[in-house]
Write an enzyme that holds these catalytic residues in place. Sequence first.
Site, PDB file in Angstrom:
ATOM      1  N   MET A  30      12.508 -15.696  31.332  1.00 50.95           N
ATOM      2  CA  MET A  30      13.314 -14.465  31.348  1.00 50.95           C
ATOM      3  C   MET A  30      14.220 -14.449  32.583  1.00 50.95           C
ATOM      4  O   MET A  30      14.730 -13.409  32.981  1.00 50.95           O
ATOM      5  CB  MET A  30      12.419 -13.233  31.312  1.00 50.95           C
ATOM      6  N   HIS A  34      12.004 -18.780  40.050  1.00 49.68           N
ATOM      7  CA  HIS A  34      11.379 -19.109  41.337  1.00 49.68           C
ATOM      8  C   HIS A  34      10.757 -20.501  41.223  1.00 49.68           C
ATOM      9  O   HIS A  34      10.911 -21.169  40.178  1.00 49.68           O
ATOM     10  CB  HIS A  34      10.346 -18.045  41.726  1.00 49.68           C
ATOM     11  N   HIS A  37       8.948 -21.610  38.045  1.00 56.89           N
ATOM     12  CA  HIS A  37       9.781 -22.063  36.918  1.00 56.89           C
ATOM     13  C   HIS A  37      10.264 -23.503  37.141  1.00 56.89           C
ATOM     14  O   HIS A  37      10.301 -24.317  36.211  1.00 56.89           O
ATOM     15  CB  HIS A  37      11.005 -21.159  36.753  1.00 56.89           C
ATOM     16  N   GLY A 147       3.754 -21.322  32.047  1.00 58.75           N
ATOM     17  CA  GLY A 147       2.927 -21.205  33.244  1.00 58.75           C
ATOM     18  C   GLY A 147       1.545 -20.663  32.892  1.00 58.75           C
ATOM     19  O   GLY A 147       1.409 -19.787  32.043  1.00 58.75           O
ATOM     20  N   GLU A 148       0.537 -21.185  33.580  1.00 56.15           N
ATOM     21  CA  GLU A 148      -0.829 -20.683  33.362  1.00 56.15           C
ATOM     22  C   GLU A 148      -1.028 -19.326  34.018  1.00 56.15           C
ATOM     23  O   GLU A 148      -2.057 -18.690  33.824  1.00 56.15           O
ATOM     24  CB  GLU A 148      -1.844 -21.691  33.924  1.00 56.15           C
TER      25      GLU A 148
END
Length: 280
Positions: A30, A34, A37, A147-148
């Site tokens: 989205m 940072h 990502h 991402g976890e």
Amino acid sequence: MHVIESMPKLRETIQNWRSADESIAFVPTMGNLHDGHICLVKEAKKVADRVVVSIFVNPTQFSPGEDFDAYPRTPEDDAEKLRMAGVDALFMPSVEVVYPENAKSFVEVPGLSDELCGKFRPGHFRGVATVVCKLFNMVLPDVALFGEKDWQQLTVIRRMVADLNMPLQIIGVPTVRETSGLAMSSRNAYLSAEEARLAAVLYQTLLAAKAALQAGNRNYAAIEQAQCERLSQDGFKVDYFAIRHSHDLLIPKPEDRDFAILVAARLGRARLIDNITLSL
Ligand code: PAF
């Protein structure tokens, strides 16, 4: 880097790569990117010939009164970061491209979507599953990376992909943290300097719960309660602190060995989520 807004252009680019027998990895975001990502992009580059990143602030995953309008939007900075990271295409569709007028179809993953964050954000995972399914159909990737940090989201997406026989692989990438332990998130921008310092406590509570499990404590409710109290004392408004089975997010049985410890709590304007997983 191709910057693409329309479906015909996206299809043409993907088709060219496919004709050259190149594989495609996809990182949906989205925006307001940072290091977390960029870590996803780095992993994506290892597993495919081409990397596509999407930036789309998806309206259907925000409930009325949530931060859809305030969600930080930094497209120029994001594009520069992605260019530097060696991304092949940035897909930035409009709401009209993703949700054609009169669109009526949604994707739901019941059960998993109604637990934990789902209780506090009704309809959130329906919006996530729908947009991720749409983006998969648009980009047609071989592999997608998430991402976890949002473990429940990752679990919902894995379930959707398995249930709907979607022909791609899902890879979860470990959470990237500040040196304080605070998980990186676009919503950290809502924290004041003092709140950001305090927010590191969230990770400390996860580590304390992990240590309790490692020490053999199986009184899940007592562990959860102790960490909720600690967070409340530090000024958080806790939505939940939960020990769950890491694969299906059900309450673990005493003999279970694969755990996810998940927390969601509000601090000032920010609603923060974090988790850690462990196998004993
Ligand atoms: O995790 C996010 O940023 C979003 O939920 C996602 C997966 C891009 C769907 O809008």
